[in-house]
Design a protein around this motif. Structure first.
Motif, PDB file in Angstrom:
ATOM      1  N   GLY A  27      -0.548   1.990  -9.588  1.00 12.53           N
ATOM      2  CA  GLY A  27       0.245   2.778  -8.646  1.00 12.53           C
ATOM      3  C   GLY A  27       1.688   2.854  -9.130  1.00 12.53           C
ATOM      4  O   GLY A  27       2.111   2.082  -9.981  1.00 12.53           O
ATOM      5  N   ASN A  28       2.425   3.804  -8.556  1.00 13.21           N
ATOM      6  CA  ASN A  28       3.830   3.980  -8.925  1.00 13.21           C
ATOM      7  C   ASN A  28       4.715   3.196  -7.953  1.00 13.21           C
ATOM      8  O   ASN A  28       5.004   3.657  -6.854  1.00 13.21           O
ATOM      9  CB  ASN A  28       4.178   5.473  -8.898  1.00 13.21           C
ATOM     10  N   ALA A  34       8.003   2.443  -7.630  1.00 14.74           N
ATOM     11  CA  ALA A  34       9.350   2.744  -8.117  1.00 14.74           C
ATOM     12  C   ALA A  34      10.434   2.006  -7.323  1.00 14.74           C
ATOM     13  O   ALA A  34      11.503   1.724  -7.848  1.00 14.74           O
ATOM     14  CB  ALA A  34       9.595   4.248  -8.049  1.00 14.74           C
ATOM     15  N   SER A  88      15.816   0.105  -6.235  1.00 16.74           N
ATOM     16  CA  SER A  88      14.960   0.641  -7.292  1.00 16.74           C
ATOM     17  C   SER A  88      14.433  -0.493  -8.177  1.00 16.74           C
ATOM     18  O   SER A  88      15.131  -1.479  -8.407  1.00 16.74           O
ATOM     19  CB  SER A  88      15.788   1.613  -8.136  1.00 16.74           C
ATOM     20  N   GLU A 123       2.416   8.351   4.698  1.00 15.30           N
ATOM     21  CA  GLU A 123       3.869   8.150   4.538  1.00 15.30           C
ATOM     22  C   GLU A 123       4.575   7.904   5.873  1.00 15.30           C
ATOM     23  O   GLU A 123       5.778   7.642   5.882  1.00 15.30           O
ATOM     24  CB  GLU A 123       4.488   9.325   3.772  1.00 15.30           C
ATOM     25  N   ASP A 162       5.816   5.622  -2.976  1.00 18.61           N
ATOM     26  CA  ASP A 162       6.220   5.073  -4.279  1.00 18.61           C
ATOM     27  C   ASP A 162       6.982   3.763  -4.113  1.00 18.61           C
ATOM     28  O   ASP A 162       7.850   3.431  -4.904  1.00 18.61           O
ATOM     29  CB  ASP A 162       7.085   6.086  -5.041  1.00 18.61           C
ATOM     30  N   GLN A 163       6.652   3.030  -3.075  1.00 14.63           N
ATOM     31  CA  GLN A 163       7.457   1.849  -2.738  1.00 14.63           C
ATOM     32  C   GLN A 163       6.573   0.659  -2.368  1.00 14.63           C
ATOM     33  O   GLN A 163       5.551   0.818  -1.706  1.00 14.63           O
ATOM     34  CB  GLN A 163       8.350   2.216  -1.545  1.00 14.63           C
ATOM     35  N   PRO A 196       1.488   0.818  -3.511  1.00 11.07           N
ATOM     36  CA  PRO A 196       0.658   1.959  -3.922  1.00 11.07           C
ATOM     37  C   PRO A 196      -0.240   1.616  -5.117  1.00 11.07           C
ATOM     38  O   PRO A 196       0.218   0.981  -6.066  1.00 11.07           O
ATOM     39  CB  PRO A 196       1.689   3.012  -4.335  1.00 11.07           C
TER      40      PRO A 196
END
Ligand code: FAD
Length: 385
Positions: A66-67, A69, A86, A187, A193-194, A209
């Motif tokens: 998963g991303n 980020a 980040s 979401e 992305d978290q 994710p």
């Protein structure tokens, strides 16, 4: 040179792949007939990712990950963000991404890389013996296997650990229960992305994710050991434990499937310093069993595998000598990980309520720098720096 590998989990498969890459012949024996990983997903931190890259799985792993980020902590009740930052500085510092992946998919990737048809399933080792020439493993169906050395990757309940240590070690209950599973990304619960974690009352609810638009979720609750487990009441149980928590947490509980949600009482094992007896070496959870609080148990097993193969391939004084060098390179590193996870576990789960309250307060002032520095330190302690 032939290695017998016991256990086809993350540790055993990584070891078998690493040994074959280093020119050894391997035979893998797994107790169960069909692999059913205990957890829904796992975060592979860059130290683990670098090991899998070195074992030739860079592209398939990337496809499963998963991303992640960003990282954020939210207040349990209001849902307000305490801190959000980040992950980029971490990635830039260590040169690799972290990958949360579904466990079944990770397991399938490892098994397929090695060759599924080459693994002997339904072979539960009951006993091992060695001479100056080699090792024999006996299985519960009466069969046996012979090799030059044996890698025991038979997990936290290892039967071979007793043979290596000459004594039994007890698992230590860490004081909390973890529920985990997968849901479709929503979401309104958390950004896609978290890595999002809601904290309060010594409990946490976390979402990461993974590929194919899914969140890996987990709930931690400090509880007594041995409470009854019932899928029929799972949602209501969680609603009770997280009563008054923010709306996204309630939505997550509503959306999960109790039939595919796992419940695990979290344990670790007091670190010990002997991983090797002659031609038999422990690896993965058999050698060091940690709480999952810094997400490093599986990564440590991958590190073990890479170091084991490197050490065997690069020394010439015999198997016993090389295995002792493997032990020397792994004991302190894995002890550090177990202790670090235990400390994190105690703060997260309010072993001392004041310390945990101070952590919640600190999170409001966290820029990410301290959290990432701790993670970077852990990651850079791995074999690829
Ligand atoms: P196992 O995965 O236990 O595999 C052992 C294998 O040996 C099994 O297949 C078993 O069937 C087989 N076996 C057992 N006995 C015998 C026998 N007698 N004969 C033959 N075969 C046998 N780690 C991370 O890196 N990141 C994470 O995010 C993370 N999250 C976690 C979350 C939870 C809730 C838990 C419980 C753990 C988590 N971990 C994580 C830790 C990780 O799951 C383990 O460290 C990892 O699975 C250890 O792999 P292993 O191969 O050593 O042992």
């Amino acid at each position: 040179m032939k290695a017998i590998v016991i256990g086809a989990g993350i540790g055993g498969m990584s070891a078998a792949i690493a040994l074959e890459k280093a020119g050894f012949t391997t035979a893998v024996f797994e107790a169960v007939k069909e692999m059913k990983p205990v957890g829904a997903a796992i975060s592979i931190w860059p130290n683990g990712v670098k090991c899998l890259n070195a074992l030739g799985m860079k592209e398939p792993l990337r496809a499963l990950g998963g991303n992640m980020a960003f990282m954020a902590y939210n207040d349990a009740h209001s849902g307000h963000t305490l801190t959000r930052f980040s992950m980029k500085p971490l990635v830039q510092q260590v040169g690799e991404y972290p990958y949360p992946v579904a466990r079944a998919e990770l397991q399938a990737m490892l098994i397929d890389t090695y060759g599924r048809s080459r693994i002997s399933f339904g072979k539960r080792v009951t006993q091992v013996e060695q001479t100056e020439q080699g090792v024999t493993a006996w299985f519960d169906d009466g069969s046996q296997a012979e090799g030059d050395f044996l890698i025991a990757a038979d997990g936290a309940h290892s039967v071979i650990r007793h043979y290596v240590l000459g004594e039994r070690v007890e698992r230590r209950y860490a004081g909390y229960v973890n529920w985990n599973g997968l849901v479709t990304i929503d979401e309104t619960i958390a950004p896609a992305d978290q890595w999002t974690t809601f904290v309060g009352e010594g409990k946490r609810v976390s979402l990461m994710p993974v590929s194919d638009n899914r969140f890996y979720f987990f709930f931690d609750v400090p509880l007594a050991k041995g409470l009854p487990e019932d899928r029929a009441t799972l949602k209501n149980d969680l609603k009770g434990y997280f009563s008054g928590w923010a709306e996204p947490v309630q939505r997550l509980i509503e959306s999960l499937n109790p039939q595919t949600t796992n419940r695990v009482e979290i344990h670790d094992i007091e670190p010990f310093s002997r991983f090797v007896k002659g031609r038999v070496a422990l690896l993965g959870d058999a050698a060091h069993s940690t709480t999952p609080d810094i997400g490093q148990g599986g990564c440590a097993a991958m590190e073990d595998a890479v170091v084991l193969a490197q050490t065997l391939a690069s020394h010439s004084l015999g198997i016993e000598d090389a295995l002792l060098r493997y032990e020397a390179r792994r004991v302190d590193r894995t002890k550090d990980l177990v202790i670090k996870a235990r400390k994190r576990c105690d703060v997260t789960h309010a072993k001392d309520a004041e310390v945990t309250a101070a952590w919640y307060a600190d999170l409001k002032n966290e820029t990410g720098e301290r959290v990432l520095a701790g993670m970077i330190d852990t990651i850079e302690g791995g074999p690829f720096g």
